[in-house]
Design a protein around this motif. Sequence first.
Motif, PDB file in Angstrom:
ATOM      1  N   THR A  15      15.127  55.200  -3.205  1.00  0.00           N
ATOM      2  CA  THR A  15      16.558  55.508  -3.197  1.00  0.00           C
ATOM      3  C   THR A  15      16.943  56.349  -4.403  1.00  0.00           C
ATOM      4  OG1 THR A  15      16.989  53.395  -2.089  1.00  0.00           O
ATOM      5  CG2 THR A  15      18.871  54.513  -3.102  1.00  0.00           C
ATOM      6  N   THR A  16      16.459  55.962  -5.575  1.00  0.00           N
ATOM      7  CA  THR A  16      16.765  56.704  -6.797  1.00  0.00           C
ATOM      8  C   THR A  16      16.269  58.135  -6.711  1.00  0.00           C
ATOM      9  OG1 THR A  16      16.739  54.690  -8.145  1.00  0.00           O
ATOM     10  CG2 THR A  16      16.406  56.793  -9.284  1.00  0.00           C
ATOM     11  N   ALA A  17      15.047  58.310  -6.235  1.00  0.00           N
ATOM     12  CA  ALA A  17      14.473  59.657  -6.123  1.00  0.00           C
ATOM     13  C   ALA A  17      15.261  60.492  -5.120  1.00  0.00           C
ATOM     14  CB  ALA A  17      13.004  59.577  -5.711  1.00  0.00           C
ATOM     15  N   ALA A  18      15.607  59.901  -3.990  1.00  0.00           N
ATOM     16  CA  ALA A  18      16.359  60.634  -2.966  1.00  0.00           C
ATOM     17  C   ALA A  18      17.726  61.048  -3.496  1.00  0.00           C
ATOM     18  CB  ALA A  18      16.516  59.768  -1.718  1.00  0.00           C
ATOM     19  N   LEU A  19      18.407  60.141  -4.180  1.00  0.00           N
ATOM     20  CA  LEU A  19      19.737  60.457  -4.686  1.00  0.00           C
ATOM     21  C   LEU A  19      19.677  61.515  -5.784  1.00  0.00           C
ATOM     22  CD1 LEU A  19      22.716  59.927  -4.485  1.00  0.00           C
ATOM     23  CD2 LEU A  19      22.444  57.939  -5.985  1.00  0.00           C
ATOM     24  N   GLU A  20      18.641  61.471  -6.610  1.00  0.00           N
ATOM     25  CA  GLU A  20      18.485  62.503  -7.634  1.00  0.00           C
ATOM     26  C   GLU A  20      18.288  63.876  -6.997  1.00  0.00           C
ATOM     27  OE1 GLU A  20      15.283  61.130 -10.059  1.00  0.00           O
ATOM     28  OE2 GLU A  20      16.541  59.753 -11.226  1.00  0.00           O
ATOM     29  N   LEU A  21      17.531  63.931  -5.904  1.00  0.00           N
ATOM     30  CA  LEU A  21      17.338  65.192  -5.197  1.00  0.00           C
ATOM     31  C   LEU A  21      18.641  65.664  -4.562  1.00  0.00           C
ATOM     32  CD1 LEU A  21      13.868  64.542  -3.501  1.00  0.00           C
ATOM     33  CD2 LEU A  21      14.355  66.182  -5.321  1.00  0.00           C
ATOM     34  N   VAL A  22      19.382  64.742  -3.967  1.00  0.00           N
ATOM     35  CA  VAL A  22      20.662  65.091  -3.351  1.00  0.00           C
ATOM     36  C   VAL A  22      21.639  65.594  -4.405  1.00  0.00           C
ATOM     37  CG1 VAL A  22      22.673  64.180  -2.137  1.00  0.00           C
ATOM     38  CG2 VAL A  22      20.380  63.532  -1.384  1.00  0.00           C
ATOM     39  N   ASP A  23      21.710  64.906  -5.531  1.00  0.00           N
ATOM     40  CA  ASP A  23      22.607  65.334  -6.610  1.00  0.00           C
ATOM     41  C   ASP A  23      22.266  66.743  -7.092  1.00  0.00           C
ATOM     42  OD1 ASP A  23      24.076  62.995  -6.578  1.00  0.00           O
ATOM     43  OD2 ASP A  23      23.000  62.070  -8.252  1.00  0.00           O
ATOM     44  N   ALA A  24      20.980  67.067  -7.094  1.00  0.00           N
ATOM     45  CA  ALA A  24      20.553  68.371  -7.606  1.00  0.00           C
ATOM     46  C   ALA A  24      20.620  69.469  -6.553  1.00  0.00           C
ATOM     47  CB  ALA A  24      19.123  68.270  -8.146  1.00  0.00           C
ATOM     48  N   GLN A  25      20.300  69.106  -5.290  1.00  0.00           N
ATOM     49  CA  GLN A  25      20.120  70.126  -4.264  1.00  0.00           C
ATOM     50  C   GLN A  25      21.043  69.963  -3.056  1.00  0.00           C
ATOM     51  OE1 GLN A  25      15.970  69.765  -3.180  1.00  0.00           O
ATOM     52  NE2 GLN A  25      15.301  69.810  -5.298  1.00  0.00           N
ATOM     53  N   GLY A  26      21.690  68.795  -2.934  1.00  0.00           N
ATOM     54  CA  GLY A  26      22.496  68.525  -1.758  1.00  0.00           C
ATOM     55  C   GLY A  26      21.686  68.072  -0.573  1.00  0.00           C
ATOM     56  N   GLU A  27      20.425  67.836  -0.743  1.00  0.00           N
ATOM     57  CA  GLU A  27      19.526  67.490   0.352  1.00  0.00           C
ATOM     58  C   GLU A  27      18.280  66.828  -0.221  1.00  0.00           C
ATOM     59  OE1 GLU A  27      18.708  66.376   3.195  1.00  0.00           O
ATOM     60  OE2 GLU A  27      19.737  67.989   4.282  1.00  0.00           O
ATOM     61  N   PHE A  28      17.489  66.231   0.655  1.00  0.00           N
ATOM     62  CA  PHE A  28      16.189  65.694   0.249  1.00  0.00           C
ATOM     63  C   PHE A  28      15.235  65.836   1.431  1.00  0.00           C
ATOM     64  CE2 PHE A  28      17.958  62.042   2.460  1.00  0.00           C
ATOM     65  CZ  PHE A  28      16.860  61.549   3.159  1.00  0.00           C
ATOM     66  N   SER A  29      13.965  65.749   1.136  1.00  0.00           N
ATOM     67  CA  SER A  29      12.943  65.663   2.176  1.00  0.00           C
ATOM     68  C   SER A  29      12.021  64.514   1.810  1.00  0.00           C
ATOM     69  CB  SER A  29      12.144  66.967   2.293  1.00  0.00           C
ATOM     70  OG  SER A  29      11.358  67.171   1.125  1.00  0.00           O
TER      71      SER A  29
END
Length: 201
Positions: A15-29
Amino acid sequence: MGRPRTPLIDRERITTAALELVDAQGEFSVPGIARKLGVQTGSIYHHVEGRDGIIELVRERVAGAIDTSVLMLLPWDEALAGWARSYRAAFAAHPRAIPLLAGSPVRAPKVLEGYERAVGALLEAGFALRDVMTVIIAVENVVLGSALDLAAPESMWELTDEASTPALAEALAAVPPGQTDAAFELALGACVERFRRLLEA
């Protein structure tokens, strides 16, 4: 080598990794999360039910900052306004998550419990059942729009020729500090007043 005492991944780390990606890029994979955690992509699927499961974990993390206890307060209008302010603050901390979360149905049990509390508070206040979700969605429209506004550039208007838009130029020059907060409170107050009339009808 023996297994590490602390697992390399679990649902919290995902969850932390996904949210960090979303915060930075607006998306995650899922592969992006795996790279961030230093594990194989397949390992992620041992802990979550695919991409949709990760989205719900992100939703639960962001919404976990919303104070739903204020919904138990009286009178109902103060309770609803307090909930809205807390809701806005939670999503203002992660504005790029808003489009992602808006694109999928709410499934996270803890988030659904928050909605259950909001529905119960409105019914207790006397709102008709048919109006309850309309009120909640109206509040969300104001809350999420304002949360996105908090993440916008300080000025959304760049006037190249003030002579062609003199009224706009004057209006922008007259904007006081704290415009975004003031606009949110104005919209929220207007909503609550309309809700009050709906309740009295």
